[in-house]
Design a protein around this motif. Structure first.
Motif: not given
Ligand code: COA
Length: 304
Positions: A86-88, A95-98, A149-150
């Motif tokens: 699920v995270l993938e 594009g990312r997870l915040d 993420r940066d």
């Protein structure tokens, strides 16, 4: 299940979560769905994780009808492979997870003597182990410089807890134990990951919230009607109240808050029955003072 009371509009700017990506376990219904809705209305892309496809489908179509970019991902937080997948998929889609919100929970009323060890374990597995599993697997995405993420900004975690374990709660030994563990996870991860990665980990402990599955399962009408007598601060909250607290904790508004579990219950957990009326207290108190001045020995003796 709709809230019966109209909700106020949000006091937050509509862009406080602009471009952020949030994954909410148990986000298909109740408090979890309210959180994703408000996250979406404040600019976030949202993924919801749950076990029941029809519930996820209904939630996603409701979110999309409000202009929110949402996906539903089937999975059980008790299964590590589901957490990883699920995270993938969330990161692949957005594009990312915040923001990771652990809102999935299991509950039912049962006396300690009627609860089987497997029943106890089931709730521990969903609430406590599930929360740890999700946090553990999400870490690589939440770190500065993680996928998408940066290097300057880390993600954040929010764990939905309860107040049951602050004292003791009838017929809730399994959930009390599980949420006590969740609060420990919140503090320990805040310490370790706050120090090492600047990841803030906080919690919310909601009181009774109208229109939630938890309330209809755990708050029989008979108990609700009597609640005011023995819990003077008893007042139903709205899912909106929890969502506003979540916006505060997960946005930059809460950037200096780490390791806390915010109680959002109108003060309910502090409630004690009023054993004596205010007017009577004043009368008795003055009478006792007067007697003690007139006969200090008598008072001292009567205390013995
Ligand atoms: N009273 C007593 N024991 C119960 C119970 C109840 N109402 N419901 C389940 N259990 C016990 C079962 O008997 C079983 O133990 P056993 O094997 O010793 O008999 C164990 O819990 C697991 O039950 P099972 O139905 O197999 O679990 P599940 O994974 O299908 O369901 C629950 C998980 C039990 C938490 C279920 O209530 C659930 O998922 N609910 C939805 C989420 C929810 O309630 N959210 C509200 C949040 S406040």
């Amino acid at each position: 299940m709709e809230s019966s009371t109209p909700t106020p509009s949000s006091p937050f700017k509509p862009d406080i979560l602009k471009g952020k990506v949030a994954l909410v376990t148990g986000g298909g219904s109740g408090i979890g769905l309210e959180l994703v809705t408000e996250f979406g209305k404040h600019g976030a892309f949202v993924a919801i994780m749950g076990r029941r496809k029809p519930v996820l489908d209904a939630a996603v179509s409701s979110l999309r009808s409000q202009g929110i970019q949402a996906i539903g991902l089937e999975g059980d937080v008790r299964k590590r492979d589901d957490a990883i997948r699920v995270l993938e998929l969330t990161v692949k889609q957005f594009g990312r997870l915040d923001i990771l919100v652990n809102a999935a929970a299991g509950n039912f009323l049962v006396s300690a003597e009627d609860l089987s060890p497997n029943g106890f374990k089931t709730v521990m597995d969903i609430d406590s182990v599930g929360t740890f599993t999700m946090c553990h697997e999400a870490l690589k995405y939440l770190k500065k410089g993680g996928p998408g993420r940066d290097l300057s900004v880390a993600g954040t975690i929010l764990n939905i807890s309860a107040t049951l374990h602050y004292t003791a709660s009838w017929y809730q030994i399994h959930v009390s134990a599980a949420k006590a563990a969740v609060d420990s996870l919140t503090r320990n991860l805040a310490l370790e990951w706050g120090t090492d990665y600047d990841i803030r980990v906080n919690g919310i402990a909601p009181g009774p919230i109208e229109g939630t599955p938890g309330m209809s399962k755990l708050g029989p009408d008979e108990a609700k009607s009597k609640s005011k007598e023995y819990m003077p601060l008893y007042k139903l909250g709205q899912r909106w109240d929890i969502a506003m607290a979540a916006l505060y904790l997960t946005s930059d508004a809460g950037k200096y808050v780490n390791g806390t579990t915010l109680i959002v219950d109108g003060g309910l957990w502090l409630s004690r029955p009023r054993h004596i009326q205010k007017e009577l207290v004043q009368e008795i108190s003055r009478m006792v003072e007067k007697r003690s001045r007139e006969s200090p020995v008598g008072i001292a003796t009567s205390k013995l």
